[in-house]
Structure formats: structure tokens, C-alpha cells
Write a protein that holds these residues in place. Structure first.
Motif, PDB file in Angstrom:
ATOM      1  N   GLU A  18       1.546  12.338   1.329  1.00 17.81           N
ATOM      2  CA  GLU A  18       1.145  12.205   2.737  1.00 17.81           C
ATOM      3  C   GLU A  18       0.343  13.402   3.218  1.00 17.81           C
ATOM      4  N   GLY A  19       0.693  14.590   2.739  1.00 19.99           N
ATOM      5  CA  GLY A  19      -0.006  15.788   3.175  1.00 19.99           C
ATOM      6  C   GLY A  19      -1.463  15.828   2.764  1.00 19.99           C
ATOM      7  N   LEU A  20      -1.866  15.009   1.788  1.00 21.00           N
ATOM      8  CA  LEU A  20      -3.257  14.962   1.339  1.00 21.00           C
ATOM      9  C   LEU A  20      -4.080  13.917   2.082  1.00 21.00           C
ATOM     10  N   GLU A  30     -10.012  23.759   8.807  1.00 21.10           N
ATOM     11  CA  GLU A  30      -9.429  23.931   7.478  1.00 21.10           C
ATOM     12  C   GLU A  30      -8.226  23.006   7.379  1.00 21.10           C
ATOM     13  N   LEU A  31      -8.208  22.190   6.341  1.00 21.78           N
ATOM     14  CA  LEU A  31      -7.130  21.219   6.174  1.00 21.78           C
ATOM     15  C   LEU A  31      -5.845  21.914   5.729  1.00 21.78           C
ATOM     16  N   PRO A  32      -4.686  21.379   6.139  1.00 20.68           N
ATOM     17  CA  PRO A  32      -3.409  22.012   5.772  1.00 20.68           C
ATOM     18  C   PRO A  32      -3.214  22.154   4.271  1.00 20.68           C
ATOM     19  N   TRP A  33      -3.789  21.237   3.463  1.00 18.32           N
ATOM     20  CA  TRP A  33      -3.536  21.288   2.021  1.00 18.32           C
ATOM     21  C   TRP A  33      -4.460  22.242   1.260  1.00 18.32           C
ATOM     22  N   GLU A  34      -5.457  22.815   1.928  1.00 17.88           N
ATOM     23  CA  GLU A  34      -6.451  23.619   1.211  1.00 17.88           C
ATOM     24  C   GLU A  34      -5.863  24.892   0.602  1.00 17.88           C
ATOM     25  N   LYS A  35      -4.878  25.499   1.263  1.00 17.78           N
ATOM     26  CA  LYS A  35      -4.254  26.701   0.691  1.00 17.78           C
ATOM     27  C   LYS A  35      -3.445  26.365  -0.560  1.00 17.78           C
ATOM     28  N   ASN A 344     -17.193  15.346   1.819  1.00 21.39           N
ATOM     29  CA  ASN A 344     -16.677  15.643   0.483  1.00 21.39           C
ATOM     30  C   ASN A 344     -15.159  15.796   0.489  1.00 21.39           C
ATOM     31  N   LEU A 345     -14.620  16.447   1.501  1.00 23.64           N
ATOM     32  CA  LEU A 345     -13.165  16.563   1.608  1.00 23.64           C
ATOM     33  C   LEU A 345     -12.511  15.196   1.803  1.00 23.64           C
ATOM     34  N   GLU A 346     -13.225  14.290   2.439  1.00 34.98           N
ATOM     35  CA  GLU A 346     -12.692  12.937   2.648  1.00 34.98           C
ATOM     36  C   GLU A 346     -12.516  12.174   1.341  1.00 34.98           C
ATOM     37  N   LEU A 347     -13.182  12.616   0.284  1.00 31.81           N
ATOM     38  CA  LEU A 347     -13.040  11.927  -0.997  1.00 31.81           C
ATOM     39  C   LEU A 347     -11.586  11.931  -1.476  1.00 31.81           C
ATOM     40  N   VAL A 348     -10.819  12.944  -1.088  1.00 35.08           N
ATOM     41  CA  VAL A 348      -9.395  12.956  -1.430  1.00 35.08           C
ATOM     42  C   VAL A 348      -8.691  11.802  -0.724  1.00 35.08           C
TER      43      VAL A 348
END
Length: 397
Positions: A18-20, A30-35, A344-348
Motif C-alpha cells: 500500500e505504501g507504494l 517527495e514520496l514517502p517511499w523514496e527514502k 516516471n514515479l507513477e510507473l510504480v
């Protein structure tokens, strides 16, 4: 896999990640999962808008760092469903029936009709949310009685005139399918069908068919987010037992493909998104709050304004103070840069489009199974013809 095994596998995969898929890149700097996944995030952020656009509808093979390949493999495996058996439904009058129907829509109608195979021939078709009745008219052209239910009076009248002109016996009725008096339209010998009925409309079809003892039904859902409530209400025992909760934003995820959009529409969409992302940077400074500010849908003529005027007018619309000095060219450029990163981040997230759609379909299929129906779930046409190509066929044992 059985239906329940498929549902439970999807449910575990979707909840586990769910976090992704839940955070929307459009609303975060910055998305929460990037770190947690810096290599994957950095690789995606360095790519161009053109690269993202090329792989938007098929992201499974892009060479992104882990965990992207593992997620893609699981999503692809869990998204596999077979094509439904099909026959060519082409009565002698079919060439006359495609009048006033866009080519792609007519192909969808023919493909859907070709998959309507049951152990016993239907006695009376009930075309749900029928519009002008193009689907019902095709099915009625071989002599099977058909009734079309449609809420908009102008579509009912247009459909009736078209049926008369083509010499096809078809009963066009004005009906709000969400109203209580829908019970008057149902008989056990009816076979309800719905090609791309939205949200609550296709759920109501399933519930009404069960309640009124319909022997057969078929539907291809669409627009899962068009529900009256805030959250999706699971239908089956397994769905209600899941801890997964889906709001309207989550339900939009399966609908995020753009296969049928033309170049002009895409250019307009890209400019709208880039300008909104540029304005988002501005509004964070004006409000001195580092958070996304929702903005309403805007008329297309807003995109004909200079970017500065667009931002000033949108700031006024949201009751924000006007910027005193601003490098508008740089701000607009930052908006386009953010658009490339967002895409590009939306590809996840796109890896979870089909799994989430199948979760919803299987929840409906399991409800039907619980009420004594044999259910088949598969595709009725190619993905290129419509991304909403999943179809449920149900028949009482």
C-alpha cells in the motif's frame, strides 16, 4: 487458481505494498517511499517525459532498480486472466446497425456480444444503462426479445427512433436503475447485460439480478470510482474480511491509462498538468505550507492564457495572495520538470492498476458465487481496443 485463491493472492499483494501505490506522485514533492527505495526513486526521477509516456501502458519490462522488477513480475503473474471463448455475432442486419456508432465502440459491442455464451439460450436481454441501445439492438436483431433501460430521456427517444428506422423490435424504457422501482423491470427470465456501466451502476445490476433470481448475467465494468459513498463497500465475504479500504482516489487507479487519447488531447493534458505542478510550487510559497492544495477542474480556455495569468487567476480562485515578484519562465519550466518526474514515479503505481481492478472484479464474482452462480472471468477483447476489457459471465447452477 480458484476465484477465492486468486482474490486472496491479490489481496495480500495489494495490502503488502500500500505504501507504494497509494501515495499519488502528483501531490508530493517527495514520496514517502523514496527514502526506503532511493535507488529506484533516483533512477525514475532522472528519466524524461518521453520515456515515461512510452512505457505508461506497459511498464513491466523497464530496467528500474529493485524492488521494481520483483513487483512487476508478481503483478504480471497475478494479473493474468484468459480470453473468454468467442463467436462471431454477425446477423445479416449487422452492417446496418453500426450507423451513428464510433468505430471503436462498435468493435467493443461486437466483441462483447460474441462472448455472451451460456449453457441455455437467453430468453430476454435486459440492456442496463443502454444509452441509445446499440448493444441491445444488435442482440435483438436475431429475434431474441430485448429491453433497454436508460435514465436520460433524450437517449431513450433517439434509440427508439433508430430502432424504428432499422425495423428492429426493441423496448426502450426510461429508468433510473438506482431507484427503488427498478424491481418492476426484472423478471427471472431476463438476462441483464452491461457494457461499461460505471461504479454503483454495475454493482446495482449484480445485486438486482441476485435479488430477482435472474438465471444469467454479463457485465464489463468501468469507472469504479463513480460511487455515491466515500469508500468502496466490499460485496463478498472475502472482500468484507479484508482490511483493504479503497476511497474514490484509489478507485481511479485502474482508469489511468490513455490508450485512446489523440495527440492533441495528450498535449493539452500535459500542459494542464505541468502548469498545475508549477502552480503547486507557487502556492506552497504563498501559503507558507509545504502541502498540496487541491484545485478544481478548469475550462480548457484557461490553457490559452499566458502562464503568469493562469497562475494569478488560479491564486485568486483559491483566495491566495498575489505574488509580488516571480520568475514565471523558470516556474513554468520547473512545472514541466516535475511533470517528467511525476510521470516516471507513477510507473510504480501503474504496476498495481490491473491487480486492483481484478480485486474489484473478483469481489463481485465471489458474491455471485455465494448466491449459486457459476462465474467466468476473462477478457472479451484486446487491451488495445479498450483497457476495460474484463468481463464477468454468471449463470445459476
Amino acid at each position: 487458481m480458484t476465484l477465492i485463491e486468486h482474490f486472496q493472492a491479490l489481496d495480500h499483494f495489494i495490502r503488502q505494498h500500500e505504501g507504494l501505490w497509494r501515495p499519488r506522485p502528483f501531490t508530493f514533492l517527495e514520496l514517502p517511499w523514496e527514502k526506503q527505495h532511493p535507488a529506484m526513486a533516483g533512477w525514475l526521477r532522472r528519466r524524461t517525459l518521453e520515456e515515461a509516456e512510452k512505457e505508461h501502458n506497459d511498464p513491466f519490462a523497464i530496467p528500474a532498480p529493485s524492488p521494481f522488477p520483483e513487483l512487476a513480475d508478481t503483478a504480471r503473474r497475478l494479473s493474468k486472466v484468459a480470453a473468454l471463448p468467442t463467436t462471431v455475432f454477425s446477423p445479416a442486419s449487422a452492417t446496418r446497425l453500426c450507423v451513428d456508432i464510433p468505430g471503436r465502440k462498435w468493435q467493443q459491442i461486437q466483441a462483447f456480444s460474441g462472448c455472451l455464451q451460456f449453457s441455455q439460450p437467453p430468453r430476454h436481454w435486459l440492456d442496463w444503462c443502454a444509452g441509445k441501445g446499440h448493444l441491445g439492438r444488435l442482440l435483438a436483431s436475431n429475434g431474441t426479445p430485448s429491453t433497454c433501460l436508460e435514465w436520460k430521456a433524450e437517449l431513450v427517444e433517439s434509440g427508439h427512433l433508430l430502432s424504428q428506422r432499422l425495423g428492429i423490435q426493441l423496448n426502450h424504457l426510461q429508468q433510473d436503475v438506482l431507484a427503488d422501482d427498478i424491481a418492476e423491470r426484472f423478471q427471472p427470465e431476463h438476462t441483464p447485460i452491461a457494457l461499461h456501466a460505471c461504479g454503483d451502476l454495475h454493482v446495482r445490476l449484480i445485486q438486482a439480478a441476485i435479488t430477482h433470481g435472474c438465471r444469467q448475467l454479463a457485465l464489463a465494468p468501468c469507472c469504479y470510482n463513480r460511487i455515491q459513498g466515500t469508500n468502496y463497500q466490499p460485496l463478498s465475504h472475502a472482500g468484507r474480511a479484508s482490511s483493504l479500504q479503497l476511497d474514490q482516489d484509489d478507485l481511479r487507479l485502474p482508469l489511468s491509462e490513455t490508450i485512446t487519447a489523440g495527440n492533441r488531447v495528450r498535449r493539452q493534458r500535459d500542459r494542464s498538468m505541468a502548469w498545475r505542478l508549477g502552480f503547486d510550487l507557487l502556492q506552497r510559497r504563498l501559503r507558507q505550507q509545504d502541502s498540496y492544495l487541491p484545485t478544481p477542474s478548469l475550462p480548457s480556455d484557461w490553457l490559452h492564457k499566458p502562464f503568469e495569468q493562469y497562475c494569478r487567476d488560479l491564486a485568486a480562485l483559491k483566495n491566495l495572495s498575489q505574488p509580488v515578484s516571480e520568475n514565471w519562465q523558470a516556474l513554468e519550466q520547473h512545472g514541466w520538470q516535475r511533470l517528467a518526474q511525476v510521470r516516471n514515479l507513477e510507473l510504480v503505481r501503474t504496476l498495481f492498476r490491473r491487480p486492483l481492478e481484478l480485486w474489484l472484479l473478483l469481489d463481485q464474482a465471489l458474491l455471485l458465487q455465494e448466491h449459486g452462480y457459476t462465474v467466468r472471468l476473462g477478457t472479451f477483447c484486446s487491451h488495445a481496443l479498450t483497457p476495460r476489457n474484463l468481463m464477468l459471465l454468471a449463470e445459476r447452477n
